[in-house]
Design a protein around this motif. Structure first.
Motif, PDB file in Angstrom:
ATOM      1  N   ILE A  52       0.585  13.212  -9.152  1.00  0.00           N
ATOM      2  CA  ILE A  52      -0.129  13.173 -10.434  1.00  0.00           C
ATOM      3  C   ILE A  52       0.919  13.307 -11.529  1.00  0.00           C
ATOM      4  N   SER A  53       1.398  12.158 -12.009  1.00  0.00           N
ATOM      5  CA  SER A  53       2.481  12.167 -12.992  1.00  0.00           C
ATOM      6  C   SER A  53       1.915  12.506 -14.357  1.00  0.00           C
ATOM      7  N   THR A  54       2.704  13.219 -15.149  1.00  0.00           N
ATOM      8  CA  THR A  54       2.232  13.593 -16.473  1.00  0.00           C
ATOM      9  C   THR A  54       2.688  12.574 -17.522  1.00  0.00           C
ATOM     10  N   SER A  55       3.709  11.789 -17.200  1.00  0.00           N
ATOM     11  CA  SER A  55       4.181  10.781 -18.157  1.00  0.00           C
ATOM     12  C   SER A  55       3.435   9.465 -17.954  1.00  0.00           C
ATOM     13  N   GLU A  56       3.032   8.862 -19.062  1.00  0.00           N
ATOM     14  CA  GLU A  56       2.339   7.572 -19.065  1.00  0.00           C
ATOM     15  C   GLU A  56       3.157   6.460 -18.406  1.00  0.00           C
ATOM     16  N   HIS A  57       4.483   6.633 -18.362  1.00  0.00           N
ATOM     17  CA  HIS A  57       5.343   5.571 -17.826  1.00  0.00           C
ATOM     18  C   HIS A  57       5.279   5.482 -16.311  1.00  0.00           C
ATOM     19  N   TYR A  58       4.903   6.601 -15.669  1.00  0.00           N
ATOM     20  CA  TYR A  58       4.965   6.647 -14.208  1.00  0.00           C
ATOM     21  C   TYR A  58       3.561   6.659 -13.627  1.00  0.00           C
ATOM     22  N   PRO A  59       3.224   5.664 -12.810  1.00  0.00           N
ATOM     23  CA  PRO A  59       1.863   5.599 -12.276  1.00  0.00           C
ATOM     24  C   PRO A  59       1.508   6.802 -11.407  1.00  0.00           C
ATOM     25  N   LYS A  60       0.240   7.178 -11.451  1.00  0.00           N
ATOM     26  CA  LYS A  60      -0.266   8.216 -10.559  1.00  0.00           C
ATOM     27  C   LYS A  60      -0.386   7.620  -9.155  1.00  0.00           C
ATOM     28  N   LEU A  61      -0.074   8.427  -8.160  1.00  0.00           N
ATOM     29  CA  LEU A  61      -0.122   7.957  -6.767  1.00  0.00           C
ATOM     30  C   LEU A  61      -1.075   8.772  -5.898  1.00  0.00           C
ATOM     31  N   ALA A  62      -1.510   9.934  -6.393  1.00  0.00           N
ATOM     32  CA  ALA A  62      -2.287  10.860  -5.555  1.00  0.00           C
ATOM     33  C   ALA A  62      -3.638  10.275  -5.170  1.00  0.00           C
ATOM     34  N   GLY A  63      -3.856  10.080  -3.889  1.00  0.00           N
ATOM     35  CA  GLY A  63      -5.131   9.554  -3.423  1.00  0.00           C
ATOM     36  C   GLY A  63      -5.217   8.034  -3.496  1.00  0.00           C
ATOM     37  N   GLN A  64      -4.132   7.382  -3.897  1.00  0.00           N
ATOM     38  CA  GLN A  64      -4.087   5.907  -3.905  1.00  0.00           C
ATOM     39  C   GLN A  64      -4.175   5.402  -2.464  1.00  0.00           C
ATOM     40  N   SER A  65      -4.646   4.192  -2.286  1.00  0.00           N
ATOM     41  CA  SER A  65      -4.720   3.583  -0.952  1.00  0.00           C
ATOM     42  C   SER A  65      -3.331   3.570  -0.293  1.00  0.00           C
ATOM     43  N   ALA A  66      -3.260   4.072   0.945  1.00  0.00           N
ATOM     44  CA  ALA A  66      -1.969   4.116   1.647  1.00  0.00           C
ATOM     45  C   ALA A  66      -1.440   2.701   1.872  1.00  0.00           C
ATOM     46  N   ALA A  67      -2.349   1.776   2.192  1.00  0.00           N
ATOM     47  CA  ALA A  67      -1.924   0.391   2.443  1.00  0.00           C
ATOM     48  C   ALA A  67      -1.310  -0.211   1.177  1.00  0.00           C
ATOM     49  N   TYR A  68      -1.900   0.127   0.022  1.00  0.00           N
ATOM     50  CA  TYR A  68      -1.368  -0.393  -1.244  1.00  0.00           C
ATOM     51  C   TYR A  68       0.007   0.212  -1.539  1.00  0.00           C
ATOM     52  N   ILE A  69       0.157   1.531  -1.404  1.00  0.00           N
ATOM     53  CA  ILE A  69       1.464   2.168  -1.672  1.00  0.00           C
ATOM     54  C   ILE A  69       2.528   1.562  -0.752  1.00  0.00           C
ATOM     55  N   ARG A  70       2.160   1.386   0.521  1.00  0.00           N
ATOM     56  CA  ARG A  70       3.106   0.826   1.482  1.00  0.00           C
ATOM     57  C   ARG A  70       3.533  -0.577   1.055  1.00  0.00           C
ATOM     58  N   LYS A  71       2.557  -1.386   0.635  1.00  0.00           N
ATOM     59  CA  LYS A  71       2.907  -2.754   0.239  1.00  0.00           C
ATOM     60  C   LYS A  71       3.837  -2.752  -0.981  1.00  0.00           C
ATOM     61  N   GLN A  72       3.529  -1.888  -1.966  1.00  0.00           N
ATOM     62  CA  GLN A  72       4.364  -1.861  -3.175  1.00  0.00           C
ATOM     63  C   GLN A  72       5.787  -1.414  -2.862  1.00  0.00           C
ATOM     64  N   LEU A  73       5.938  -0.391  -2.011  1.00  0.00           N
ATOM     65  CA  LEU A  73       7.290   0.080  -1.690  1.00  0.00           C
ATOM     66  C   LEU A  73       8.056  -1.002  -0.930  1.00  0.00           C
ATOM     67  N   GLY A  74       7.360  -1.732  -0.066  1.00  0.00           N
ATOM     68  CA  GLY A  74       7.984  -2.865   0.625  1.00  0.00           C
ATOM     69  C   GLY A  74       8.408  -3.937  -0.371  1.00  0.00           C
ATOM     70  N   ASP A  75       7.543  -4.199  -1.363  1.00  0.00           N
ATOM     71  CA  ASP A  75       7.854  -5.228  -2.369  1.00  0.00           C
ATOM     72  C   ASP A  75       9.016  -4.798  -3.276  1.00  0.00           C
ATOM     73  N   PHE A  76       9.069  -3.502  -3.628  1.00  0.00           N
ATOM     74  CA  PHE A  76      10.216  -3.012  -4.415  1.00  0.00           C
ATOM     75  C   PHE A  76      11.485  -3.116  -3.567  1.00  0.00           C
ATOM     76  N   HIS A  77      11.366  -2.768  -2.288  1.00  0.00           N
ATOM     77  CA  HIS A  77      12.505  -2.802  -1.364  1.00  0.00           C
ATOM     78  C   HIS A  77      13.063  -4.232  -1.258  1.00  0.00           C
ATOM     79  N   ASP A  78      12.166  -5.220  -1.122  1.00  0.00           N
ATOM     80  CA  ASP A  78      12.590  -6.626  -0.966  1.00  0.00           C
ATOM     81  C   ASP A  78      12.897  -7.306  -2.286  1.00  0.00           C
ATOM     82  N   GLY A  79      12.478  -6.707  -3.404  1.00  0.00           N
ATOM     83  CA  GLY A  79      12.656  -7.350  -4.703  1.00  0.00           C
ATOM     84  C   GLY A  79      11.493  -8.261  -5.093  1.00  0.00           C
ATOM     85  N   ALA A  80      10.421  -8.307  -4.276  1.00  0.00           N
ATOM     86  CA  ALA A  80       9.254  -9.138  -4.634  1.00  0.00           C
ATOM     87  C   ALA A  80       8.563  -8.580  -5.874  1.00  0.00           C
TER      88      ALA A  80
END
Ligand code: HEC
Ligand code: HEC
Length: 213
Positions: A52-80
């Protein structure tokens, strides 16, 4: 015979779980290890201890879909998905690290929204879209309870109660094709049809959902 084979299949799967990186999508993460990693990898410094980020710049992640977080980290990792900060943060994460961190943040108690934020125009678009301009209802994929509906291959994230400026920035990025990692460019096609005022209205409305009353 079938009755005999089924349990054997399960026993084999339990004894020899798939470990190849390509199977990361189906690997269950270890939340306890994910918690330790998210601290040592400094994720918590921007996204908050439980996501639960307090800054507007950083998205909240708490309780987000695990499949979605996994996909985003994979996409950041690959540069997609491009972000100077996040491309660097994800560069050295293994598929197992990603699965564990995603499990940790998704299992944390879900964030809440900003009580005073509301927009009638945003609500209309979210629930009904605009048929004449081929804008589908956001809720049809993101879920009427904005919880992130599809947990499968193309997970739609939870967006209700997310930071207002983060939401607006992402919609502008889809519209300008600066973010291009959605399946079949679905979010680019939708955002392109939205005016800037509609993007602001949607971000305003969405950020007010799930507020603690
Ligand atoms: C210096 C601050 C910072 C650190 C440290 C950081 N992040 Fe981020 N994170 C960001 C920013 C900024 C974004 C939004 C990027 C953008 O604009 O697309 C983001 C986006 C994300 C997203 C996408 C969320 C969404 O809703 O799409 C995930 C997932 C994420 N970060 C996880 C992590 C993890 C895991 C770590 C640790 C390995 C980490 N972050 C470390 C700043 C940070
Ligand atoms: C056909 C399904 C679909 C519809 C309709 C849809 N979305 Fe999405 N949306 C997605 C998917 C899938 C993603 C995740 C893309 C990815 O993998 O990065 C997404 C991502 C997003 C994100 C990024 C969230 C984050 O944490 O970074 C925002 C914001 C968003 N959608 C807002 C909207 C809005 C507003 C509407 C309605 C105008 C809408 N969406 C309609 C499927 C949809």
């Amino acid at each position: 015979m079938r009755r005999l084979f089924l349990p054997i299949g399960f026993v084999l799967l339990a004894a020899f779980p798939p470990t190849h990186p390509l199977h990361a999508q189906t690997t269950n993460g270890d939340a306890a290890r994910g918690k330790i990693l998210s601290r040592s990898e400094q994720c918590q410094e921007c996204h908050g201890e439980t996501g639960i980020s307090t800054s507007e710049h950083y998205p909240k992640l708490a309780g987000q879909s695990a499949a979605y977080i996994r996909k985003q980290l994979g996409d950041f990792h690959d540069g997609a998905r491009k972000s100077e900060i996040m491309n660097a943060m994800a560069a050295n994460l293994s598929p197992q690290d990603i699965a564990d961190i995603a499990t940790y943040f998704s299992s944390a108690p879900r964030w809440s929204g900003e009580q005073d934020n509301f927009s009638a125009a945003g609500q209309r678009l979210f629930l009904a879209g605009d048929f004449a301009r081929s804008i589908p209802a956001c809720a049809s994929c993101h879920g009427e309870k904005e919880a992130g509906a599809d947990q499968g291959q193309n997970p739609a994230p939870a967006i209700g109660g997310q930071h207002e400026s983060y939401l607006a920035n992402q919609l502008h990025a889809w519209k300008a094709d600066d973010r291009k990692n959605s399946p079949d460019d679905v979010m680019n096609d939708i955002a392109r049809r939205l005016s800037d005022a509609e993007i602001d209205a949607l971000a305003r409305y969405l950020s007010g959902l799930r507020a603690m009353k």
